[in-house]
Design an enzyme around this catalytic site. Structure first.
Site, PDB file in Angstrom:
ATOM      1  N   ALA A 154      -3.737   0.747  10.399  1.00  0.00           N
ATOM      2  CA  ALA A 154      -5.185   0.985  10.506  1.00  0.00           C
ATOM      3  C   ALA A 154      -5.487   2.483  10.397  1.00  0.00           C
ATOM      4  O   ALA A 154      -6.427   2.899   9.704  1.00  0.00           O
ATOM      5  CB  ALA A 154      -5.711   0.438  11.834  1.00  0.00           C
ATOM      6  N   TYR A 207      -0.696   1.682  13.265  1.00  0.00           N
ATOM      7  CA  TYR A 207      -0.279   2.675  12.259  1.00  0.00           C
ATOM      8  C   TYR A 207      -0.984   2.377  10.930  1.00  0.00           C
ATOM      9  O   TYR A 207      -1.556   3.274  10.304  1.00  0.00           O
ATOM     10  CB  TYR A 207       1.240   2.611  12.092  1.00  0.00           C
ATOM     11  CG  TYR A 207       1.814   3.598  11.096  1.00  0.00           C
ATOM     12  CD1 TYR A 207       1.949   4.949  11.419  1.00  0.00           C
ATOM     13  CD2 TYR A 207       2.255   3.175   9.837  1.00  0.00           C
ATOM     14  CE1 TYR A 207       2.495   5.849  10.508  1.00  0.00           C
ATOM     15  CE2 TYR A 207       2.802   4.067   8.926  1.00  0.00           C
ATOM     16  CZ  TYR A 207       2.925   5.407   9.263  1.00  0.00           C
ATOM     17  OH  TYR A 207       3.464   6.300   8.361  1.00  0.00           O
ATOM     18  N   ALA A 265       5.080  20.405  10.144  1.00  0.00           N
ATOM     19  CA  ALA A 265       5.959  20.838   9.044  1.00  0.00           C
ATOM     20  C   ALA A 265       7.319  21.360   9.502  1.00  0.00           C
ATOM     21  O   ALA A 265       8.035  21.970   8.728  1.00  0.00           O
ATOM     22  CB  ALA A 265       5.242  21.898   8.208  1.00  0.00           C
TER      23      ALA A 265
HETATM   24  P1  NAD Z   1       8.736  13.041  10.922  1.00  0.00           P
HETATM   25  O1  NAD Z   1       8.657  12.277  12.189  1.00  0.00           O
HETATM   26  O2  NAD Z   1      10.007  13.736  10.571  1.00  0.00           O
HETATM   27  O3  NAD Z   1       7.552  14.101  10.791  1.00  0.00           O
HETATM   28  C1  NAD Z   1       6.324  13.999  11.453  1.00  0.00           C
HETATM   29  C2  NAD Z   1       5.972  15.389  11.929  1.00  0.00           C
HETATM   30  O4  NAD Z   1       4.684  15.363  12.537  1.00  0.00           O
HETATM   31  C3  NAD Z   1       6.970  15.899  12.970  1.00  0.00           C
HETATM   32  O5  NAD Z   1       7.335  17.221  12.660  1.00  0.00           O
HETATM   33  C4  NAD Z   1       6.156  15.855  14.261  1.00  0.00           C
HETATM   34  O6  NAD Z   1       6.557  16.810  15.217  1.00  0.00           O
HETATM   35  C5  NAD Z   1       4.766  16.148  13.719  1.00  0.00           C
HETATM   36  N1  NAD Z   1       3.727  15.777  14.673  1.00  0.00           N
HETATM   37  C6  NAD Z   1       3.591  14.623  15.354  1.00  0.00           C
HETATM   38  N2  NAD Z   1       2.532  14.683  16.177  1.00  0.00           N
HETATM   39  C7  NAD Z   1       1.987  15.913  16.017  1.00  0.00           C
HETATM   40  C8  NAD Z   1       0.884  16.567  16.587  1.00  0.00           C
HETATM   41  N3  NAD Z   1       0.126  15.969  17.501  1.00  0.00           N
HETATM   42  N4  NAD Z   1       0.598  17.831  16.189  1.00  0.00           N
HETATM   43  C9  NAD Z   1       1.356  18.451  15.255  1.00  0.00           C
HETATM   44  N5  NAD Z   1       2.433  17.880  14.680  1.00  0.00           N
HETATM   45  C10 NAD Z   1       2.745  16.616  15.062  1.00  0.00           C
HETATM   46  O7  NAD Z   1       8.399  11.980   9.780  1.00  0.00           O
HETATM   47  P2  NAD Z   1       7.989  12.166   8.243  1.00  0.00           P
HETATM   48  O8  NAD Z   1       8.519  10.972   7.569  1.00  0.00           O
HETATM   49  O9  NAD Z   1       8.343  13.515   7.732  1.00  0.00           O
HETATM   50  O10 NAD Z   1       6.402  12.002   8.356  1.00  0.00           O
HETATM   51  C11 NAD Z   1       5.471  12.844   7.717  1.00  0.00           C
HETATM   52  C12 NAD Z   1       4.239  12.036   7.359  1.00  0.00           C
HETATM   53  O11 NAD Z   1       4.609  11.053   6.383  1.00  0.00           O
HETATM   54  C13 NAD Z   1       3.646  11.249   8.533  1.00  0.00           C
HETATM   55  O12 NAD Z   1       2.242  11.319   8.484  1.00  0.00           O
HETATM   56  C14 NAD Z   1       4.110   9.831   8.280  1.00  0.00           C
HETATM   57  O13 NAD Z   1       3.255   8.871   8.852  1.00  0.00           O
HETATM   58  C15 NAD Z   1       4.096   9.798   6.772  1.00  0.00           C
HETATM   59  N6  NAD Z   1       4.903   8.726   6.192  1.00  0.00           N
HETATM   60  C16 NAD Z   1       6.259   8.690   6.376  1.00  0.00           C
HETATM   61  C17 NAD Z   1       7.001   7.635   5.819  1.00  0.00           C
HETATM   62  C18 NAD Z   1       8.499   7.522   5.984  1.00  0.00           C
HETATM   63  O14 NAD Z   1       9.056   6.485   5.603  1.00  0.00           O
HETATM   64  N7  NAD Z   1       9.192   8.509   6.495  1.00  0.00           N
HETATM   65  C19 NAD Z   1       6.341   6.652   5.083  1.00  0.00           C
HETATM   66  C20 NAD Z   1       4.971   6.725   4.918  1.00  0.00           C
HETATM   67  C21 NAD Z   1       4.257   7.766   5.474  1.00  0.00           C
END
Ligand code: NAD
Length: 243
Positions: free
Chosen positions: A153, A151, A9
């Protein structure tokens, strides 16, 4: 006052969720893995707005660290009423180039993490006969994304986890749902060129990309009392990309 723990977060969708839940009057626990400065900055900003907010460091792909995180959550807030499994990583690769290491990392960060977190969060939720679990999947988990097989999967796995756990916990006053974002403007898509983004926008019926706040809004609804009869569902927040 309800306590919400949001994984990953410190930025993006997770940070927008932390902000939305703090503004809605929840006690917020911001999990982060390595971005201490960003997490503390967000925490300070939300505290200045009058909210009760904490940061908890943990790599959620590691069961030992997740266990410690929930122990801390118990001490800070008396438990987690709302769990948002948001942490995730993405990678674009041809299927034939995906290594064992890529595969295992993708599954452990995006899917196993939710298993570890749900396992630790549930005893408190079951005891109090209330809980909300929101898993962040992706539209690629619904329809499959080319060059993102691992991803897709992992995100499809989250949908299966959500549906099965929702059935198991229905009588315990706990709902389990997924939010499946479309293309959202965050660091996760920063590798895309402006042409790629334009093409994705044109493919989206609304003609736009989503914002982290769009996803946070759906999460707030799924965590609210108004959604108590909604469980095991996948809510697409994708501008109509997947219908
Ligand atoms: P982001 O990369 O800004 O955020 C992902 C967060 O997860 C980062 O703060 C990162 O440090 C944290 N993280 C990664 N590995 C971690 C771990 N092992 N332990 C704790 N924290 C960890 O991207 P986002 O877009 O904000 O992604 C949030 C969620 O939304 C993700 O699950 C992503 O797959 C999903 N999502 C994003 C999109 C998009 O287009 N941005 C689309 C579909 C789904």
């Amino acid at each position: 006052m309800r306590s919400v723990l949001i994984t990953g977060a410190s930025r993006g969708i997770g940070a927008a969720a932390a902000t939305a839940f703090a503004r809605a009057g929840c006690r917020v626990m911001i999990n982060y893995c390595s971005s201490t400065d960003k997490a503390e900055e967000l925490c300070d900003r939300l505290r200045k707005g009058g909210s009760e907010v904490y940061t908890i460091q943990a790599d959620v792909s590691r069961p030992d660290e997740v266990r410690k995180m929930f122990f801390q959550a118990e001490k800070l807030c008396g438990g987690t009423d709302i769990l948002i499994n948001n942490a995730g990583i993405a990678q674009t690769k041809l299927f034939t180039d995906i290594t064992d290491e890529d595969w295992n990392r993708m599954i452990s960060v995006n899917l196993s993490s939710a298993f570890y977190c749900c396992r630790e969060a549930l005893p408190h939720m079951i005891r109090q006969h209330f809980g909300r679990i929101i898993n962040v999947s992706s539209m690629w988990g619904q329809i499959g994304g080319s060059c993102e097989v691992h991803y897709s999967a992992a995100k499809a796995g989250l949908i299966g986890l959500t549906k099965a756990l929702a059935m198991e916990e229905g009588l315990s006053g706990i709902t389990v749902n997924c939010v499946a974002p479309g293309v959202i403007e965050t660091d996760m898509i920063s590798h895309l060129s402006s042409e790629d983004k334009k093409a994705l926008m044109e493919e989206t019926p609304t003609g736009s990309l989503g914002t982290p706040e769009d996803i946070a809004g759906a999460m707030l609804f799924l965590a609210s009392d108004s959604s108590s009869f909604i469980t095991g569902q996948v809510i697409g927040v994708n501008g109509g990309f997947v219908v």
